[in-house]
Write a protein that holds these residues in place. Structure first.
Motif, PDB file in Angstrom:
ATOM      1  N   TYR A 144     -20.003  44.578 -37.967  1.00 23.90           N
ATOM      2  CA  TYR A 144     -20.089  43.235 -39.646  1.00 23.90           C
ATOM      3  C   TYR A 144     -18.546  43.364 -39.814  1.00 23.90           C
ATOM      4  O   TYR A 144     -18.024  43.232 -40.897  1.00 23.90           O
ATOM      5  N   PRO A 145     -18.333  42.137 -39.566  1.00 25.66           N
ATOM      6  CA  PRO A 145     -16.991  41.362 -38.750  1.00 25.66           C
ATOM      7  C   PRO A 145     -16.277  40.344 -40.185  1.00 25.66           C
ATOM      8  O   PRO A 145     -17.309  40.399 -40.518  1.00 25.66           O
ATOM      9  N   LYS A 146     -15.138  40.421 -40.405  1.00 23.47           N
ATOM     10  CA  LYS A 146     -14.829  39.261 -41.447  1.00 23.47           C
ATOM     11  C   LYS A 146     -15.008  37.840 -41.070  1.00 23.47           C
ATOM     12  O   LYS A 146     -14.383  37.859 -40.403  1.00 23.47           O
ATOM     13  N   PRO A 147     -14.976  37.008 -40.961  1.00 25.47           N
ATOM     14  CA  PRO A 147     -14.651  35.711 -40.819  1.00 25.47           C
ATOM     15  C   PRO A 147     -13.581  35.238 -40.998  1.00 25.47           C
ATOM     16  O   PRO A 147     -13.357  35.572 -42.003  1.00 25.47           O
ATOM     17  N   VAL A 148     -12.965  34.221 -40.096  1.00 22.23           N
ATOM     18  CA  VAL A 148     -11.441  34.036 -40.636  1.00 22.23           C
ATOM     19  C   VAL A 148     -10.937  33.052 -41.840  1.00 22.23           C
ATOM     20  O   VAL A 148     -10.887  33.091 -42.700  1.00 22.23           O
ATOM     21  N   LEU A 149     -12.682  32.673 -41.785  1.00 22.93           N
ATOM     22  CA  LEU A 149     -11.741  31.607 -42.562  1.00 22.93           C
ATOM     23  C   LEU A 149     -11.846  32.063 -44.372  1.00 22.93           C
ATOM     24  O   LEU A 149     -11.606  32.025 -45.195  1.00 22.93           O
ATOM     25  N   ASP A 166      -2.194  43.756 -43.094  1.00 27.92           N
ATOM     26  CA  ASP A 166      -3.443  44.347 -43.360  1.00 27.92           C
ATOM     27  C   ASP A 166      -3.601  45.810 -42.672  1.00 27.92           C
ATOM     28  O   ASP A 166      -2.564  45.949 -41.510  1.00 27.92           O
ATOM     29  N   PHE A 167      -3.946  46.811 -43.532  1.00 29.66           N
ATOM     30  CA  PHE A 167      -3.872  48.372 -43.077  1.00 29.66           C
ATOM     31  C   PHE A 167      -4.775  48.477 -42.640  1.00 29.66           C
ATOM     32  O   PHE A 167      -4.298  49.549 -41.129  1.00 29.66           O
ATOM     33  N   PHE A 168      -6.072  48.031 -42.452  1.00 30.46           N
ATOM     34  CA  PHE A 168      -6.787  48.531 -41.426  1.00 30.46           C
ATOM     35  C   PHE A 168      -6.956  47.102 -40.875  1.00 30.46           C
ATOM     36  O   PHE A 168      -8.415  45.827 -40.645  1.00 30.46           O
ATOM     37  N   SER A 169      -6.682  46.531 -39.580  1.00 33.02           N
ATOM     38  CA  SER A 169      -6.799  45.286 -38.895  1.00 33.02           C
ATOM     39  C   SER A 169      -7.937  45.259 -38.023  1.00 33.02           C
ATOM     40  O   SER A 169      -8.207  43.795 -37.750  1.00 33.02           O
ATOM     41  N   GLY A 170      -8.165  46.079 -37.622  1.00 31.51           N
ATOM     42  CA  GLY A 170      -9.363  45.684 -36.551  1.00 31.51           C
ATOM     43  C   GLY A 170      -9.114  45.125 -35.901  1.00 31.51           C
ATOM     44  O   GLY A 170      -8.731  45.348 -34.411  1.00 31.51           O
ATOM     45  N   SER A 171     -10.035  44.360 -35.441  1.00 29.16           N
ATOM     46  CA  SER A 171      -9.707  43.078 -34.200  1.00 29.16           C
ATOM     47  C   SER A 171      -8.713  42.260 -34.930  1.00 29.16           C
ATOM     48  O   SER A 171      -8.289  41.076 -33.670  1.00 29.16           O
ATOM     49  N   GLY A 172      -8.551  41.803 -35.937  1.00 25.36           N
ATOM     50  CA  GLY A 172      -6.721  40.829 -35.990  1.00 25.36           C
ATOM     51  C   GLY A 172      -7.284  39.798 -36.650  1.00 25.36           C
ATOM     52  O   GLY A 172      -6.540  38.689 -36.849  1.00 25.36           O
ATOM     53  N   THR A 173      -8.278  39.731 -37.287  1.00 27.08           N
ATOM     54  CA  THR A 173      -9.166  38.715 -37.940  1.00 27.08           C
ATOM     55  C   THR A 173      -7.672  37.804 -38.796  1.00 27.08           C
ATOM     56  O   THR A 173      -7.351  36.919 -39.285  1.00 27.08           O
ATOM     57  N   ASN A 226      -7.465  44.285 -17.875  1.00 28.61           N
ATOM     58  CA  ASN A 226      -6.998  45.757 -18.572  1.00 28.61           C
ATOM     59  C   ASN A 226      -5.995  46.315 -19.739  1.00 28.61           C
ATOM     60  O   ASN A 226      -4.520  46.512 -19.371  1.00 28.61           O
ATOM     61  N   ARG A 227      -7.029  46.949 -20.034  1.00 26.60           N
ATOM     62  CA  ARG A 227      -6.698  47.074 -21.321  1.00 26.60           C
ATOM     63  C   ARG A 227      -6.467  48.893 -21.421  1.00 26.60           C
ATOM     64  O   ARG A 227      -7.727  49.007 -20.995  1.00 26.60           O
ATOM     65  N   VAL A 228      -5.947  49.567 -21.663  1.00 29.93           N
ATOM     66  CA  VAL A 228      -6.383  50.519 -22.352  1.00 29.93           C
ATOM     67  C   VAL A 228      -7.477  51.347 -22.829  1.00 29.93           C
ATOM     68  O   VAL A 228      -7.534  49.953 -23.833  1.00 29.93           O
ATOM     69  N   HIS A 229      -7.959  51.914 -23.474  1.00 29.85           N
ATOM     70  CA  HIS A 229      -9.201  52.688 -24.788  1.00 29.85           C
ATOM     71  C   HIS A 229      -9.145  52.707 -25.530  1.00 29.85           C
ATOM     72  O   HIS A 229      -9.261  53.709 -26.452  1.00 29.85           O
ATOM     73  N   LYS A 230      -7.942  51.861 -26.320  1.00 33.49           N
ATOM     74  CA  LYS A 230      -7.707  51.724 -27.893  1.00 33.49           C
ATOM     75  C   LYS A 230      -7.952  50.812 -28.288  1.00 33.49           C
ATOM     76  O   LYS A 230      -7.599  50.007 -27.849  1.00 33.49           O
ATOM     77  N   LEU A 231      -7.949  51.536 -30.157  1.00 29.38           N
ATOM     78  CA  LEU A 231      -8.699  50.275 -30.798  1.00 29.38           C
ATOM     79  C   LEU A 231      -7.713  48.433 -31.071  1.00 29.38           C
ATOM     80  O   LEU A 231      -8.227  47.321 -31.218  1.00 29.38           O
ATOM     81  N   ASP A 232      -6.508  49.313 -31.045  1.00 28.16           N
ATOM     82  CA  ASP A 232      -5.452  48.241 -32.105  1.00 28.16           C
ATOM     83  C   ASP A 232      -5.017  47.147 -30.272  1.00 28.16           C
ATOM     84  O   ASP A 232      -4.957  46.334 -30.783  1.00 28.16           O
ATOM     85  N   GLN A 233      -6.188  47.850 -28.996  1.00 28.16           N
ATOM     86  CA  GLN A 233      -5.956  47.006 -28.289  1.00 28.16           C
ATOM     87  C   GLN A 233      -6.689  45.542 -28.035  1.00 28.16           C
ATOM     88  O   GLN A 233      -6.152  45.268 -27.374  1.00 28.16           O
ATOM     89  N   LEU A 234      -7.456  45.616 -28.961  1.00 27.35           N
ATOM     90  CA  LEU A 234      -8.639  44.834 -29.185  1.00 27.35           C
ATOM     91  C   LEU A 234      -7.456  43.499 -30.066  1.00 27.35           C
ATOM     92  O   LEU A 234      -8.062  42.098 -29.730  1.00 27.35           O
ATOM     93  N   GLY A 235      -7.207  44.284 -31.136  1.00 25.94           N
ATOM     94  CA  GLY A 235      -6.693  42.810 -32.054  1.00 25.94           C
ATOM     95  C   GLY A 235      -4.844  42.436 -31.597  1.00 25.94           C
ATOM     96  O   GLY A 235      -4.871  40.865 -31.124  1.00 25.94           O
TER      97      GLY A 235
END
Length: 572
Positions: free
Chosen positions: A316-321, A339-346, A398-407
């Motif tokens: 359920y990601p939000k679109p950039v647009l 953005d308090f809950f930035s997820g993947s950095g949209t 090569n990133r650690v298994h933390k959600l912020d790394q995807l952003g």
């Protein structure tokens, strides 16, 4: 992993996509417990009256609702503090808590600062379940910090020349004085109508109080005329002076309008716009946000595929647009978006794409570094498969298994893509990554010895060892209001480095020497541009004798030509 709900803070603008209240065990924030009034008051550091009001916002006995509200309340209070007076917050939410969220926001931001509840068409089609309504929408609740200072959400800016009638049948009747010299588009270039005559159609009429005289297509003498006027006398005189007033072919009066006209944003954000254009694009007409679509979950999935080379890393990601258009509707080209809950950095990608053109926004993305390995163990079914896919993706990069790394990965990849798409852009597409940490030992744990006759106590320096000088400096710069990008100057005081900005001198490292202290005093006395009124000392790095030596020497400055009184701030 579900893409979280958002909030943005404008002028500073806050955009939050908070975690929706599912009541599930897999929720990384605990939303599955209840509180008494006393417990909630203690947890939020509020009085029991406020705690009772929060719990009363939802039905008695609904543990999940109460816990979710408790989770949201302090974050909304913080968001309010972050907003400038003309700032705005957007909060994405589903049907489960929309009603409670509005009550909560009425309490935090005040009901009079409610701006809108926007409805976003998030899907082309929903899931077809026998006993359920097909859900294809989400709400975006919008509040301002102070509605009197907020300029609103603008959906359309019309810059084309238009003409407006100067009369309005529903207004009261009055006489307007029209100065000679305005243009006439009446069919006769030379024409006279006597005072007392009536210009009329089926809905309204004008009564001449003086002769109307037109020669060579120009009103040649002042005209007094009675009617139901849209504009006051001062405005009519100004329009005439600017050449914006004219007589129509029916002998009525109209105004030529050239300045931009603003229309408020419509509260329905459709997947397809007025021109039947989909939202899968990063380009849109900023002067008409409704002309094209606002994007959908499907569009956001495709954005992930193009950017990451993978789909389904976040559900359920939000679109950039969607984010780009919401930020554009505020009509400010220089904002700080949080953005308090930035997820993947949209939100970060949306800000960078806006900046690639002409805007100069800054973003602050905040994300809990959720332990994906731990989440994987507690997850089940499709969610377990999605987390495994995300973990594998992070491994491949090569990133650690933390959600912020995807952003972080998204910001890097999006910046590269934006630069390739806009090779001439001068926008700063870089970022800094900060981690909020607390020292794992108390001050007393660091006390090695306390010997009064040996001039005080000596503290170990583990914080600098663990976190570094730059971390301490950045923390203090933010605390003192200089922000993350402060232009701080490093100064060499006989081999000891201090940090100077505006009214502050920061002394952080250990082992300051007598020569360095003398150099600091000389800097004050010899450099007319150096006027640090506050000397901030890292207490772990300074023994008592050096602190006193520095204070004693700088105290002399109050008797010099500069007459400076230095404030010492010892921090730990």
């Amino acid at each position: 992993m579900p893409e979280k709900a958002f909030s943005v803070c404008i002028k500073d603008s806050v955009f939050i996509d908070p975690p929706y209240n599912t009541g599930s065990d897999g929720f990384v924030y605990n939303d599955n417990f209840n509180f008494t009034i006393e417990e909630l008051a203690t947890k939020l550091s509020i009085d029991e009256e406020d705690a009772k009001r929060i719990l009363d916002l939802t039905k008695r006995g609904s543990a999940s609702h109460s816990a979710w509200l408790m989770f949201m309340y302090p974050r909304l209070l913080l968001a309010k503090d972050l907003l400038t007076n003309d700032g705005v917050i957007f909060i994405s939410i589903d049907d489960n808590e929309c009603h409670n969220l509005k009550l909560l926001c009425d309490d935090v931001f005040l009901e009079e600062n409610f701006v809108a509840e926007l409805t976003w068409e998030k899907k082309k089609k929903g899931s077809y379940l026998a006993n359920d309504i097909t859900n294809i929408k989400e709400s975006i609740v919008v509040y301002s910090r102070n509605k009197l200072s907020f300029n609103g959400l603008i959906g359309e800016i019309n810059t084309n020349e238009e003409t407006y009638p100067c009369i309005n049948a529903s207004n009261g009747r009055d006489v307007r004085h029209i100065p000679a010299g305005i243009m006439s588009k009446y069919r006769e270039k030379n024409f006279t109508m006597k005072a007392g005559e009536i210009i009329s159609d089926t809905t309204m009429n004008l009564v001449l109080k003086s002769d109307l005289v037109i020669k060579d297509g120009i009103l040649v003498q002042n005209l007094d005329i009675e009617g139901n006027w849209r504009y006051g006398q001062d405005a009519m005189a100004e329009y005439a002076k600017k050449g914006e007033l004219y007589i129509t072919q029916d002998l009525y009066l109209r105004r030529i309008v050239n300045e931009p006209r603003y229309k408020g944003l419509k509260d329905l954000l459709l997947r397809l716009g007025e021109n039947e254009e989909s939202g899968y694009s990063y380009s849109f007409d900023a002067n008409n946000l409704q002309a094209s679509g606002w994007g959908s979950n499907e569009d956001a999935d495709e954005e992930q595929r193009i950017l990451f080379g993978e789909q389904g890393l976040m559900t359920y990601p939000k679109p950039v647009l969607l984010m780009m258009k919401l930020l554009t509707s505020v009509r400010d080209e220089r904002m700080t978006i949080c953005d308090f809950f930035s997820g993947s950095g949209t939100t970060a990608e949306a800000v960078m794409r806006l900046n690639a053109n002409r805007n100069k926004h800054r973003f602050i993305m905040i994300q809990l570094p959720e332990d994906l390995d731990k989440s994987y163990v507690s997850a089940s079914g499709d969610e377990k498969k999605r987390i495994k896919k995300l973990v594998n993706y992070l491994d491949s990069n090569n990133r650690v298994h933390k959600l912020d790394q995807l952003g972080i990965e998204r910001i890097i990849r999006a910046a590269k893509m934006i630069k390739e798409e806009n090779p001439d852009t001068t926008a700063d597409l870089g970022f800094k990554h900060y981690t909020l940490e607390e020292p794992n030992r108390t001050t007393l744990d660091k006390l090695e010895k306390f010997v009064p006759e040996d001039q005080g106590m000596v503290l170990t320096n583990d914080i600098l060892t663990d976190f570094g000088t730059q971390t301490v400096l950045t923390t203090w710069l933010v605390r003192d209001g200089y922000g993350f990008n402060a232009d701080v100057k490093a100064i060499d005081f006989e081999g000891y480095i201090g940090y100077y900005i505006d009214k502050h001198l920061y002394l952080i490292d250990a082992n300051i020497t007598d020569a360095a202290i003398a150099a600091i005093v000389d800097k004050y006395e010899m450099d007319g541009n150096f006027n640090a009124e506050n000397v901030v000392i890292f207490g772990y790095s300074f023994i008592w004798t050096k602190t006193e030596e520095l204070k004693t020497n700088l105290a002399r400055l109050k008797d010099t030509e500069k007459n400076l009184r230095i404030n010492f701030d010892i921090r730990y």
